[in-house]
Design an enzyme around this catalytic site. Structure first.
Site, PDB file in Angstrom:
ATOM      1  N   ARG A 102       5.124  19.067  11.221  1.00  0.00           N
ATOM      2  CA  ARG A 102       4.445  20.001  10.308  1.00  0.00           C
ATOM      3  C   ARG A 102       3.035  19.472  10.106  1.00  0.00           C
ATOM      4  O   ARG A 102       2.849  18.349   9.616  1.00  0.00           O
ATOM      5  CB  ARG A 102       5.181  20.083   8.971  1.00  0.00           C
ATOM      6  CG  ARG A 102       4.340  20.743   7.882  1.00  0.00           C
ATOM      7  CD  ARG A 102       5.116  21.101   6.647  1.00  0.00           C
ATOM      8  NE  ARG A 102       5.980  22.239   6.887  1.00  0.00           N
ATOM      9  CZ  ARG A 102       6.549  22.971   5.939  1.00  0.00           C
ATOM     10  NH1 ARG A 102       6.351  22.672   4.663  1.00  0.00           N
ATOM     11  NH2 ARG A 102       7.316  23.997   6.232  1.00  0.00           N
ATOM     12  N   HIS A 129       4.679  29.717  11.856  1.00  0.00           N
ATOM     13  CA  HIS A 129       5.868  29.092  11.258  1.00  0.00           C
ATOM     14  C   HIS A 129       7.111  29.661  11.955  1.00  0.00           C
ATOM     15  O   HIS A 129       7.876  30.413  11.363  1.00  0.00           O
ATOM     16  CB  HIS A 129       5.881  29.388   9.748  1.00  0.00           C
ATOM     17  CG  HIS A 129       6.773  28.488   8.950  1.00  0.00           C
ATOM     18  ND1 HIS A 129       7.539  27.483   9.526  1.00  0.00           N
ATOM     19  CD2 HIS A 129       7.039  28.446   7.613  1.00  0.00           C
ATOM     20  CE1 HIS A 129       8.210  26.862   8.565  1.00  0.00           C
ATOM     21  NE2 HIS A 129       7.935  27.425   7.411  1.00  0.00           N
ATOM     22  N   GLN A 132      10.773  29.370  10.442  1.00  0.00           N
ATOM     23  CA  GLN A 132      11.014  30.267   9.316  1.00  0.00           C
ATOM     24  C   GLN A 132      11.324  31.669   9.804  1.00  0.00           C
ATOM     25  O   GLN A 132      12.232  32.335   9.294  1.00  0.00           O
ATOM     26  CB  GLN A 132       9.785  30.296   8.397  1.00  0.00           C
ATOM     27  CG  GLN A 132       9.943  31.202   7.196  1.00  0.00           C
ATOM     28  CD  GLN A 132      10.976  30.678   6.202  1.00  0.00           C
ATOM     29  OE1 GLN A 132      10.911  29.535   5.778  1.00  0.00           O
ATOM     30  NE2 GLN A 132      11.950  31.508   5.837  1.00  0.00           N
ATOM     31  N   ASP A 219       4.241  36.353   1.109  1.00  0.00           N
ATOM     32  CA  ASP A 219       4.070  34.892   1.105  1.00  0.00           C
ATOM     33  C   ASP A 219       2.943  34.587   0.118  1.00  0.00           C
ATOM     34  O   ASP A 219       2.223  35.499  -0.310  1.00  0.00           O
ATOM     35  CB  ASP A 219       3.729  34.418   2.537  1.00  0.00           C
ATOM     36  CG  ASP A 219       3.658  32.899   2.666  1.00  0.00           C
ATOM     37  OD1 ASP A 219       4.177  32.184   1.786  1.00  0.00           O
ATOM     38  OD2 ASP A 219       3.063  32.426   3.660  1.00  0.00           O
ATOM     39  N   CYS A 259       9.607  33.324   2.200  1.00  0.00           N
ATOM     40  CA  CYS A 259       9.918  32.019   2.813  1.00  0.00           C
ATOM     41  C   CYS A 259      10.043  30.916   1.770  1.00  0.00           C
ATOM     42  O   CYS A 259      10.666  29.901   2.022  1.00  0.00           O
ATOM     43  CB  CYS A 259       8.857  31.671   3.854  1.00  0.00           C
ATOM     44  SG  CYS A 259       7.199  31.442   3.176  1.00  0.00           S
ATOM     45  N   ARG A 287      17.644  28.720   7.336  1.00  0.00           N
ATOM     46  CA  ARG A 287      16.773  27.725   7.984  1.00  0.00           C
ATOM     47  C   ARG A 287      17.632  26.672   8.660  1.00  0.00           C
ATOM     48  O   ARG A 287      17.367  26.246   9.786  1.00  0.00           O
ATOM     49  CB  ARG A 287      15.853  27.043   6.954  1.00  0.00           C
ATOM     50  CG  ARG A 287      14.791  27.933   6.322  1.00  0.00           C
ATOM     51  CD  ARG A 287      13.723  28.356   7.309  1.00  0.00           C
ATOM     52  NE  ARG A 287      13.078  27.225   7.943  1.00  0.00           N
ATOM     53  CZ  ARG A 287      12.069  26.509   7.424  1.00  0.00           C
ATOM     54  NH1 ARG A 287      11.553  26.855   6.276  1.00  0.00           N
ATOM     55  NH2 ARG A 287      11.539  25.491   8.077  1.00  0.00           N
TER      56      ARG A 287
END
Ligand code: CP
Ligand code: NVA
Length: 300
Positions: A102, A129, A132, A219, A259, A287
């Site tokens: 990440r 991402h 996700q 988001d 998310c 996830r």
């Protein structure tokens, strides 16, 4: 499939295979059926940004697969002191069987894959991402029984989540509608990809984007690394919120995903969030299953 760097790299078949395996691993976990596909293998997890879900789901997932996860904070690694990613990749490839990273720059993830000799998994960059979005697709399929033909609407910043959702949803045959302010649209690479599809729409009107949607997703307005812009962004994104009024534009049985972490009363109201908590927390759980499927595909 050698790595998971971005949704753009995956074929529709590969996405479906991951989702099918994720469903199977979820079933096995829930029925106490062991699945030690990665017995004796190690996954390094490099974090240059904070995380709750990504860290805990990868770490637990690796353990459930019989492998060993190593949490590698960039504060402790030499990478945090300027050791080039090209060298880090070649060294870590000699110890580990896979790396999840990440970080900020997508190019850093691509360089790890180029210089290393083990599978690299993108656990979020500023650009995308993918982990996700695989979990999101798994969740949509779980609740709706299919993906093809559904309409996904994303409200807010043309950020890493928007980018991966646009690509992932279009690849599995969904219609995609994005509402974002003019100055916060997704990057050209994503818009060029989306332009191949008649069922892609971008607007600055949340109501138009949400019309007849089966799935509404949003988001945060300011992502990790954009903390200094938070005040400016609060102004720019006013109105880009999933609330009751917007839900009324969507299908009556529309689902809502986020998310997480969520900022209540910014991108989503507390009321809508709690009314759709069932989907949102299933999404968070997924996830674990989706990433286990990715690790098995890449590392078994
Ligand atoms: N959604 C997500 O990636 O959460 P974390 O930042 O907690 O990992
Ligand atoms: N867009 C958010 C997603 C967090 C999971 C960020 O990058 O901070």
């Amino acid at each position: 499939m050698k790595h998971l760097l971005k949704m753009l790299d995956l074929t529709t078949e590969e996405i479906t295979e991951i989702l099918d395996l994720a469903d199977q691993l979820k079933y096995e976990l829930n029925h106490g059926i062991p699945h030690p596909h990665l017995k004796g293998k190690t996954l390094g997890m490099i974090f240059q940004k904070a995380s709750t879900r990504t860290r805990v789901s990868f770490e637990t997932g690796m353990y459930q697969l019989g492998g060993y996860p190593l949490f590698l904070s960039s504060n402790d690694l030499q990478i945090g002191r300027g050791e080039p990613v090209q060298d880090t990749a070649r060294v870590l490839s000699r110890y580990l069987n896979g790396i999840m990273i990440r970080t900020f720059e997508q190019s850093e993830v691509e360089a790890l894959a180029e210089y290393g000799s083990i599978p690299i998994i993108n656990g979020l960059t500023d650009f995308c991402h993918p982990c996700q979005v695989l979990a999101d697709l798994m969740t949509i399929r779980e609740f709706k029984g299919k993906l093809e033909g559904l309409k996904m609407c994303f409200i807010g910043d043309g950020n890493n989540m928007a980018n991966s959702l646009i690509v992932g949803c279009l690849k599995v045959g969904m219609a995609v509608s994005i509402a974002c302010p003019d100055d916060y649209q997704p990057p050209k690479e994503i818009l060029d990809f989306a332009a191949q599809y008649d069922c892609f729409e971008m607007t600055n009107s949340p109501a138009q984007a949400a019309k007849d949607a089966d799935v509404l997703i949003t988001d945060v307005w300011a992502s990790m690394g954009q903390e200094d812009e938070a005040a400016k962004r609060r102004e720019a994104f006013a109105g880009y919120q999933i609330n009751d009024e917007l839900m009324a534009c969507a299908k009556a049985d529309a689902m809502v995903l986020h998310c997480l972490p969520a900022h209540r009363e910014e991108e989503i109201t507390e009321k809508v969030f709690e009314a759709h908590a069932k989907e949102i927390f299933e999404e968070a759980e997924n996830r674990l299953h989706a990433q286990k499927a990715v690790m098995v595909k890449l590392m078994a």
